[in-house]
Design an enzyme around this catalytic site. Sequence first.
Site: not given
Length: 378
Positions: A97, A99, A101, A151, A195, A222, A272, A310, A312, A315, A341
């Site tokens: 990203d 920066g 935000f 942005d 935006q 946004g 994300d 799961c 993982c 689990c 997990h």
Amino acid sequence: MTYDPATLGQFTITATDGAARRGSLVTAHGVVQTPIFMPVGTQGSVKALAPDDLDAAGAQIILGNTYHLYLRPGDDLLARKGGLHRFASWNKPILTDSGGFQVFSLKDIRKLSEDGVEFRSHHDGSKHFFSPEKVMSIQNNIGSDIMMVLDECVAYGADYDYTAKSLELTTRWARRCRQAHPRHKNGQLLFGINQGGFFKDLRERSLAQLAEIDFDGFAIGGLSVGESIPEMYDMLHHIAPLMPRDTPRYLMGVGTPLDILEGISAGVDMFDCVLPTRNARNGTLYTSQGKVNIRRAEYREDDSPLDPLCPCYACRTFSKAYLRHLYVAQELLSYRLNSLHNITFFLTLARQAREAIEQGRFAALKAHYQDVFAPAKD
Ligand code: GUN
Ligand code: ZN
């Protein structure tokens, strides 16, 4: 890194189901299968997890933050160490990203101008300046596969006039980013960011302006900034279908499992969020049966696995009683197992979405999870 310049940045859609898309994106560090969730590794590490853990969870691409990495360890140091992939021993794709935000969430300690944004470090109060050109150069030093433009993420509640002026500034910054980073320089892709706050005509104006610039993909910024869920979903369903069809669409900073499924149903390809890792550290775990607060007394003697479905390590290996004990005792292992997990859960959800789209049953998958995560079952 060796990559084929002929295919770099190619986005191929292999199946659709309603507006949902099943695709693949070629980056310099490999192909990303979409829809995909990207674990957040703000400071060059997904908190509590090593690259081995991320591999085991099925992570294809992780996120880094320009703001944090610029302040510490510094992008000049990262460049000397051969870039973030090499420094952090993560050989798969990384998205950074810009920066914008992070700086805008600093509130009192920033000053906005045409040229960029001045801010003070949250570490020591020192003064810094991000221009579009500067954030391109920092992301070049980091060496991410996908870079984001600088942005302005307007605050929730911003009025029409402010939001209109802001999106024009974001567009001018986006053009400057493109100029500072010619297409596919260093094998790095560049995404624009839509935006326009909560005004549909402004969202459309922003998108029309960005679409004229030659980006490898487009993000929706946004959102998830304090609005209600119906407001977010309304704007998401308005803007996502208007985004270019032939490049990836990325919904920034979103969200819960249901938000992600909603985004996929609107035609978004990438997501994300800090939610799975942050919640893991406070004991909130996502399972195929709904949310589990592992700190609760009811798990004190519970010998069953956290989620029998799961795959993982947590689990497969431990009981809820043990995971509760680790949490209550504030053992460091609690952070790792819970994070492993939750990341596995979000990546499994993305995989299930890809399979469901291929098989034309995405609506049924979404309905299933709406039942699992119904508010009454929290
Ligand atoms: N992460 C979540 N929302 C945003 C946004 O609007 N802009 C940027 N750059 N990052 C984000
Ligand atoms: Zn698990």
